[in-house]
Design a protein around this motif. Sequence first.
Motif, PDB file in Angstrom:
ATOM      1  N   GLY A   1       2.148  53.964  48.931  1.00 11.59           N
ATOM      2  CA  GLY A   1       0.796  54.079  49.471  1.00 11.59           C
ATOM      3  C   GLY A   1       0.773  54.601  50.896  1.00 11.59           C
ATOM      4  N   ASN A   2       1.769  54.205  51.695  1.00  8.53           N
ATOM      5  CA  ASN A   2       1.843  54.677  53.080  1.00  8.53           C
ATOM      6  C   ASN A   2       2.084  56.179  53.140  1.00  8.53           C
ATOM      7  OD1 ASN A   2       2.344  54.258  56.086  1.00  8.53           O
ATOM      8  ND2 ASN A   2       4.295  55.101  55.419  1.00  8.53           N
ATOM      9  N   ILE A   3       2.948  56.686  52.268  1.00  9.31           N
ATOM     10  CA  ILE A   3       3.203  58.132  52.219  1.00  9.31           C
ATOM     11  C   ILE A   3       1.930  58.885  51.866  1.00  9.31           C
ATOM     12  CG2 ILE A   3       4.421  59.916  50.912  1.00  9.31           C
ATOM     13  CD1 ILE A   3       6.816  58.044  50.789  1.00  9.31           C
ATOM     14  N   MET A   4       1.182  58.384  50.882  1.00  8.70           N
ATOM     15  CA  MET A   4      -0.063  59.040  50.480  1.00  8.70           C
ATOM     16  C   MET A   4      -1.101  58.967  51.604  1.00  8.70           C
ATOM     17  SD  MET A   4      -0.240  57.579  46.573  1.00  8.70           S
ATOM     18  CE  MET A   4      -1.822  58.339  46.251  1.00  8.70           C
ATOM     19  N   LEU A   5      -1.178  57.826  52.289  1.00 11.25           N
ATOM     20  CA  LEU A   5      -2.155  57.652  53.363  1.00 11.25           C
ATOM     21  C   LEU A   5      -1.915  58.647  54.494  1.00 11.25           C
ATOM     22  CD1 LEU A   5      -4.362  56.083  54.942  1.00 11.25           C
ATOM     23  CD2 LEU A   5      -2.556  54.540  55.723  1.00 11.25           C
ATOM     24  N   LEU A   6      -0.675  58.750  54.957  1.00 10.46           N
ATOM     25  CA  LEU A   6      -0.390  59.655  56.062  1.00 10.46           C
ATOM     26  C   LEU A   6      -0.559  61.116  55.661  1.00 10.46           C
ATOM     27  CD1 LEU A   6       2.688  58.061  57.873  1.00 10.46           C
ATOM     28  CD2 LEU A   6       0.274  57.930  58.456  1.00 10.46           C
ATOM     29  N   ASP A   7      -0.263  61.432  54.415  1.00  5.85           N
ATOM     30  CA  ASP A   7      -0.433  62.812  53.968  1.00  5.85           C
ATOM     31  C   ASP A   7      -1.902  63.215  53.985  1.00  5.85           C
ATOM     32  OD1 ASP A   7       1.272  65.008  53.070  1.00  5.85           O
ATOM     33  OD2 ASP A   7       0.039  64.965  51.268  1.00  5.85           O
ATOM     34  N   VAL A   8      -2.774  62.291  53.582  1.00  4.38           N
ATOM     35  CA  VAL A   8      -4.215  62.564  53.626  1.00  4.38           C
ATOM     36  C   VAL A   8      -4.721  62.547  55.060  1.00  4.38           C
ATOM     37  CG1 VAL A   8      -6.489  61.674  52.954  1.00  4.38           C
ATOM     38  CG2 VAL A   8      -4.617  61.686  51.294  1.00  4.38           C
TER      39      VAL A   8
ATOM     40  N   GLN B   1      -8.337  60.125  67.507  1.00  6.48           N
ATOM     41  CA  GLN B   1      -8.727  58.822  68.054  1.00  6.48           C
ATOM     42  C   GLN B   1      -8.413  57.676  67.113  1.00  6.48           C
ATOM     43  OE1 GLN B   1     -13.236  58.337  67.782  1.00  6.48           O
ATOM     44  NE2 GLN B   1     -13.035  60.568  67.724  1.00  6.48           N
ATOM     45  N   TRP B   2      -7.919  57.986  65.913  1.00 11.38           N
ATOM     46  CA  TRP B   2      -7.635  56.943  64.921  1.00 11.38           C
ATOM     47  C   TRP B   2      -6.141  56.632  64.803  1.00 11.38           C
ATOM     48  CZ3 TRP B   2     -11.468  54.210  62.619  1.00 11.38           C
ATOM     49  CH2 TRP B   2     -12.757  54.751  62.673  1.00 11.38           C
ATOM     50  N   VAL B   3      -5.296  57.377  65.487  1.00 11.05           N
ATOM     51  CA  VAL B   3      -3.856  57.212  65.297  1.00 11.05           C
ATOM     52  C   VAL B   3      -3.407  55.789  65.626  1.00 11.05           C
ATOM     53  CG1 VAL B   3      -1.585  57.930  66.130  1.00 11.05           C
ATOM     54  CG2 VAL B   3      -3.316  59.648  65.633  1.00 11.05           C
TER      55      VAL B   3
ATOM     56  N   VAL C   1      -4.575  53.381  62.975  1.00  8.28           N
ATOM     57  CA  VAL C   1      -3.838  53.536  61.722  1.00  8.28           C
ATOM     58  C   VAL C   1      -2.450  52.907  61.828  1.00  8.28           C
ATOM     59  CG1 VAL C   1      -2.726  55.253  60.231  1.00  8.28           C
ATOM     60  CG2 VAL C   1      -5.110  55.541  60.898  1.00  8.28           C
ATOM     61  N   LEU C   2      -1.780  53.101  62.943  1.00 10.20           N
ATOM     62  CA  LEU C   2      -0.474  52.469  63.137  1.00 10.20           C
ATOM     63  C   LEU C   2      -0.592  50.946  63.129  1.00 10.20           C
ATOM     64  CD1 LEU C   2       1.120  54.742  65.894  1.00 10.20           C
ATOM     65  CD2 LEU C   2       1.745  54.622  63.483  1.00 10.20           C
ATOM     66  N   LEU C   3      -1.646  50.442  63.753  1.00  9.29           N
ATOM     67  CA  LEU C   3      -1.864  48.992  63.762  1.00  9.29           C
ATOM     68  C   LEU C   3      -2.149  48.485  62.356  1.00  9.29           C
ATOM     69  CD1 LEU C   3      -1.991  46.620  65.744  1.00  9.29           C
ATOM     70  CD2 LEU C   3      -4.457  47.008  65.943  1.00  9.29           C
ATOM     71  N   LEU C   4      -2.961  49.228  61.600  1.00  8.98           N
ATOM     72  CA  LEU C   4      -3.252  48.852  60.216  1.00  8.98           C
ATOM     73  C   LEU C   4      -1.979  48.869  59.379  1.00  8.98           C
ATOM     74  CD1 LEU C   4      -5.241  48.258  57.890  1.00  8.98           C
ATOM     75  CD2 LEU C   4      -5.544  50.744  57.653  1.00  8.98           C
ATOM     76  N   GLU C   5      -1.158  49.894  59.568  1.00 10.99           N
ATOM     77  CA  GLU C   5       0.105  49.966  58.824  1.00 10.99           C
ATOM     78  C   GLU C   5       1.003  48.775  59.134  1.00 10.99           C
ATOM     79  OE1 GLU C   5       1.511  53.879  59.967  1.00 10.99           O
ATOM     80  OE2 GLU C   5       1.403  54.462  57.860  1.00 10.99           O
TER      81      GLU C   5
ATOM     82  N   ALA D   1       7.810  45.867  63.669  1.00 13.44           N
ATOM     83  CA  ALA D   1       8.133  45.920  65.101  1.00 13.44           C
ATOM     84  C   ALA D   1       8.105  47.364  65.602  1.00 13.44           C
ATOM     85  CB  ALA D   1       9.500  45.289  65.345  1.00 13.44           C
ATOM     86  N   LEU D   2       8.607  48.282  64.792  1.00 14.44           N
ATOM     87  CA  LEU D   2       8.605  49.695  65.168  1.00 14.44           C
ATOM     88  C   LEU D   2       7.184  50.238  65.293  1.00 14.44           C
ATOM     89  CD1 LEU D   2      10.260  52.287  65.636  1.00 14.44           C
ATOM     90  CD2 LEU D   2      10.219  52.643  63.160  1.00 14.44           C
ATOM     91  N   LEU D   3       6.325  49.915  64.335  1.00 18.71           N
ATOM     92  CA  LEU D   3       4.942  50.394  64.371  1.00 18.71           C
ATOM     93  C   LEU D   3       4.176  49.799  65.552  1.00 18.71           C
ATOM     94  CD1 LEU D   3       4.117  50.232  60.556  1.00 18.71           C
ATOM     95  CD2 LEU D   3       4.314  52.300  61.938  1.00 18.71           C
ATOM     96  N   LEU D   4       4.407  48.523  65.837  1.00 20.13           N
ATOM     97  CA  LEU D   4       3.725  47.902  66.976  1.00 20.13           C
ATOM     98  C   LEU D   4       4.205  48.498  68.293  1.00 20.13           C
ATOM     99  CD1 LEU D   4       3.622  44.137  65.897  1.00 20.13           C
ATOM    100  CD2 LEU D   4       1.727  45.758  65.967  1.00 20.13           C
TER     101      LEU D   4
END
Length: 368
Positions: free
Chosen positions: A195-202, A111-113, A116-120, A33-36
Motif C-alpha cells: 500500500g505504501n508503494i502505491m500511495l507514493l506512486d500516486v 505542502q503535504w510531504v 504524508v511522512l507522519l501518516l506513514e 524512526a526513519l520516517l519521523l
Amino acid sequence: MYTAVKPLSKYLQFKSVHIYDAIFTLHSKCTVALLLACTFLLSSKQYFGDPIQCMKNTDLDYFQAYCWIYGAYVQSNITKAPSLNGEIQCHPDVVGRSVAPGNRRYIRYYQWVVLVLLLESFIFYLPAFLWKIWEGGRLKHLCADFHQAVVSKDKSKAHLRVLVNYFTSDYKETHFRYFVSYVFCEILNVLISIGNIMLLDVFFGGFWFRYMDALVALYDGDLDEWNDITMRVFPKCAKCEVHKVGDSGSDSIYDNLCLLPLNILNEKIFAFLWVWFILMAALVALKFLYRLATIFYGGMRFQLMRARARFMPKSHLQLALHNCSFGDWFVLMRVSNNIGPEIFRKLLEELYEAQARCEKMPPGADDV
C-alpha cells in the motif's frame, strides 16, 4: 539537529526481552524512526529555511503565502530540464514567458510531504502497536527473570522449572491465538508495504519508475541525468500567478518565480526511502513465505527447533515435542530467542524427561 531527533534514540533502545523478530523490528520500528527523523528534518526551518521563497519584493509575505496555499506550477509537457552551456537552469523553461493553463502541472504535493511522512510512520507502527497489546507481556513473564538472575544458579533452576511446568500444561488454544495474532501482524506488514508503494506512486505521479532511472544514473555517476530526472519529480523552482485586486477594483495578475528549497532535501530523502521501502517489501514478503513454509511443512519446524536445541539427540527431541502443537512450537521458538542456548537446551531436556515419565506412568496413576 541532534536535539530534534534525540527522543528517537530511546524508541530504538534494545529491550531485554524481544517480542518482535529482526524483520518485524526493521519494518515496524526502524522504519518508523526513519520516517519521523525525515519529518523532523523537513519541518525544521532553522536548518533549511522557509519551504517556499518568491522573488516579488512588495508584499512578500502575502505572495509567498498565496503561492504556498494555492500551489506553484511547472510546465507539464517538458521532457528534459533546460540547459545552457551544459549547466541545468531553473526548471521549468518558463522564465520570461507565460505558460498556458493547459500546460501547467501544479506542485500540490509540496505542502503535504511532512504530513504524508507522519501518516506513514503511524501506519508502519500499527502492526507493532497491535502486537504489543495482543502479546500482553507473555514473553517478558517467561523470560525476563533469566536476564535478571543470570548469576544465580539456584534462581535460574527455579525459573527453568517454571518454564517446564508452563509448557507441560495445556495452553494449546492460548498459544494458537498467540500465533494467529502474530501472523495477522505479519500480513499487515506485507499489505502496508504494498500500500505504501502505491500511495507514493500516486502522490508523486509515477515516483517509483522515475526514481529507478534516477538511482541508476546516480550509480553510474551521471549527475546531469540524475538532476534531470529528479527535477521532474522534485522541481527546485516553479512559477506562481498571484491574483490581486488593484486600486481601481480590477484584477491584477502578478507573475512570480519561486524557489522550493525543501525539494533539494526531498530528492535525497526519497532516494534513500525508495531503496529502503523496496528492501522492506522484499524482506516482509520473504518472511511471509517462510511463515507459510513453517505452517505447511512439519519437518521444517522440527529442523528449526533442533538447530535451536544445539542438535540434541533426535529421538529425545521428538519425544519432548510429542504433544507440542503448532502454537506451542511457535512460543518455544520465541522463548529460544530470549534465553541462552544452553538454558534452552536444558528446557527441552526437562521436557523430554517429563514426557518420558508420563509415558512410563501406568494408566490412571495420575488419578490416584
